[in-house]
Each structure stands twice: as structure tokens, then as C-alpha cells.
Design a protein around this motif. Structure first.
Motif, short mmCIF file in Angstrom:
data_model
loop_
_atom_site.label_atom_id
_atom_site.label_comp_id
_atom_site.label_asym_id
_atom_site.label_seq_id
_atom_site.Cartn_x
_atom_site.Cartn_y
_atom_site.Cartn_z
N ALA A 138 -43.96 20.60 21.35
CA ALA A 138 -42.97 20.65 22.54
C ALA A 138 -42.74 19.24 22.82
O ALA A 138 -41.35 18.90 23.21
CB ALA A 138 -43.77 21.39 23.66
N LEU A 139 -43.64 18.14 22.73
CA LEU A 139 -43.52 16.77 23.09
C LEU A 139 -42.53 16.34 22.06
O LEU A 139 -41.74 15.62 22.31
CB LEU A 139 -44.80 16.19 23.11
N ALA A 140 -42.83 16.46 20.76
CA ALA A 140 -42.14 16.11 19.59
C ALA A 140 -40.43 16.32 19.89
O ALA A 140 -39.50 15.48 19.58
CB ALA A 140 -42.51 16.48 18.34
N GLU A 141 -40.48 17.54 20.44
CA GLU A 141 -39.00 17.96 20.74
C GLU A 141 -38.46 17.18 21.57
O GLU A 141 -37.08 16.67 21.48
CB GLU A 141 -39.00 19.40 20.65
N GLN A 142 -39.12 16.79 22.59
CA GLN A 142 -38.38 16.19 23.64
C GLN A 142 -38.22 14.56 23.20
O GLN A 142 -37.33 13.88 23.84
CB GLN A 142 -39.43 16.34 25.02
N ILE A 143 -39.12 14.11 22.62
CA ILE A 143 -38.92 12.64 22.06
C ILE A 143 -37.70 12.70 21.08
O ILE A 143 -37.21 11.72 21.24
CB ILE A 143 -40.45 12.28 21.25
N ALA A 144 -37.76 13.75 20.40
CA ALA A 144 -36.55 13.60 19.55
C ALA A 144 -35.10 13.99 20.35
O ALA A 144 -34.29 13.19 20.21
CB ALA A 144 -36.52 14.87 18.61
N ARG A 159 -35.28 12.66 12.83
CA ARG A 159 -35.88 13.29 11.59
C ARG A 159 -37.19 13.73 11.87
O ARG A 159 -38.14 13.02 12.07
CB ARG A 159 -35.76 12.21 10.32
N VAL A 160 -37.33 15.28 12.16
CA VAL A 160 -38.44 15.67 12.67
C VAL A 160 -39.07 16.48 11.33
O VAL A 160 -38.76 17.13 10.70
CB VAL A 160 -38.33 16.83 13.77
N ARG A 161 -40.81 15.94 11.37
CA ARG A 161 -41.34 16.40 10.19
C ARG A 161 -42.80 16.71 10.68
O ARG A 161 -43.16 16.44 11.65
CB ARG A 161 -41.65 15.29 9.14
N THR A 162 -43.54 17.57 9.99
CA THR A 162 -44.94 18.16 10.30
C THR A 162 -45.75 17.79 9.09
O THR A 162 -45.31 17.45 7.82
CB THR A 162 -44.86 19.28 11.00
N VAL A 163 -47.00 18.07 9.40
CA VAL A 163 -48.22 17.83 8.40
C VAL A 163 -48.77 19.29 8.16
O VAL A 163 -48.74 19.96 9.22
CB VAL A 163 -49.12 16.56 8.37
N PRO A 164 -49.28 19.76 6.98
CA PRO A 164 -49.79 20.90 6.62
C PRO A 164 -51.17 20.89 7.46
O PRO A 164 -51.90 19.79 7.58
CB PRO A 164 -49.80 21.19 5.36
N ARG A 165 -51.86 21.94 7.67
CA ARG A 165 -53.25 22.21 8.08
C ARG A 165 -54.12 21.98 6.73
O ARG A 165 -53.68 21.70 5.63
CB ARG A 165 -53.72 23.65 8.40
#
Length: 199
Positions: free
Chosen positions: A17-23, A35-41
Motif C-alpha cells: 500500500a505504501l509502494a502504491e502511494q509512492i508510485a 516502475r513497480v516491482r517486488t521480490v519473491p519470498r
């Protein structure tokens, strides 16, 4: 359009949710896009059975994302006053980018979420800055010229945007948390665009 990488790991949705607001804040700056990305578990079981592409949400980050973007917003939940293992695992694998100077001179900011108000947000944010400094990145905080930093009764620090999720793990951000996350995105994008011109 110049791209800013918003890279995060989120377990219960708060950091996402924070990432979405920063974007959202990045998109408010003309000439910049997130450019939104994540990392796997991380676990031997997950690595053996997890798909290469996540079933939902943004794609997993690749090293080329770091090379192609002009700035970085890095987010992780707090685990005992430090970043979560999946984010640390990804950062530990960036020796190639370190040797090549991929991130040198690019601006970066950090963000986090905790269950409790004094759950280690500031130590997590500070520890997330350390590997970025080793990569030669320029760290951008949140200045007190942002009114919400003085007014917040939940998340928000001068070291970076944050969220207090509570024991139930709520991903619903407060108005101040939203304002600070968007401000962080705008500030990062502004710095990144100016530095990209200088480079």
C-alpha cells in the motif's frame, strides 16, 4: 518519460500500500513514471515450487530494472528492527551491479511498515540505507517541510515513509501516511530527474 523503480517486499499488504502511494507521488511529477516491482519470498520450499512470475501484483525485479531506472524507492516490512529476509536476499545478490557501478549517483529512499508504533521502523529504515550507500546511491529522506511529518500520530519518519499496521495487520493507510508516501515519491522523482540531467 524517465522511470523510477519502486521495489518492495510485502507480506500482508501494508508495504505494498505504501509502494502504491509512492508510485502515485512519482506520477505527479511531469516527466517521471514509476516502475513497480517486488521480490519473491525466500525458503527452499518456495524457491522449488514458486512460479517465475507472480500470480498477482507487479512482476519480480530483475537487475536490468536497476540499470534502466534513474532512482529507487526501496520498501520492506520490519523484522526485529531490520528489513525482511526476501529483500535482504535480493540485495545480497547484487555484487554484479556493485562492481559495475549500476546505481552510483542515483537517488534512493526507503519505506517500511510495523505492527506497533515502536516496532523498529527507524532502525529498519536506517539499515536499509546501508547497502544503498555501498552502491553509491544518494539517500533522500523526508524533510519537516512536509506538514504531515509534524502532524502524524501513526507512521511517518524523516528517514522515510512508514505505516503502523496494528496487531491485526491492517493495510489501510492513515491520511498522514498517504500524504507522506506521496510526498516521498514526488521528492524522489524530482531529485532523480535533476540528477539524470546532470549525469
Amino acid at each position: 518519460m524517465k522511470e523510477i523503480l519502486v521495489l518492495y517486499y510485502s507480506h500482508r499488504g501494508s508495504v505494498r500500500a505504501l509502494a502504491e502511494q509512492i508510485a502515485h507521488g512519482i506520477h505527479q511529477v511531469p516527466g517521471a513514471v514509476a516502475r513497480v516491482r517486488t521480490v519473491p519470498r525466500v525458503s527452499t520450499v518456495c524457491e522449488a515450487v514458486a512460479d517465475d512470475i507472480p500470480a498477482e501484483g507487479p512482476p519480480y525485479v530483475e537487475e536490468r530494472d536497476l540499470a534502466e531506472c534513474i532512482g529507487l524507492a526501496l520498501g520492506s516490512p520490519t523484522r526485529f528492527g531490520n528489513m525482511a529476509a526476501p529483500m535482504k536476499y535480493f540485495l545480497d545478490g547484487l555484487a554484479g551491479a556493485w562492481v559495475n557501478g549500476t546505481l552510483v549517483g542515483k537517488p534512493a529512499c526507503v519505506f517500511t511498515s510495523t505492527a506497533s508504533l515502536h516496532g523498529g521502523q527507524e532502525s529498519t529504515l536506517l539499515s536499509m540505507m546501508l547497502p544503498l550507500m555501498h552502491h553509491g546511491m544518494l539517500i533522500a529522506g523526508l524533510p519537516y517541510t512536509e506538514p504531515a511529518l509534524n502532524e502524524t500520530r501513526s507512521g511517518g519518519t524523516p528517514y522515510g515513509a512508514s505505516h503502523v499496521a496494528g496487531q491485526e495487520g491492517s493495510a489501510a493507510l492513515s491520511a498522514d501516511e498517504i500524504a507522506l508516501a506521496q510526498a516521498q515519491g514526488r521528492l524522489l522523482a524530482g531529485y532523480a530527474l535533476k540528477l539524470a540531467v546532470a549525469r
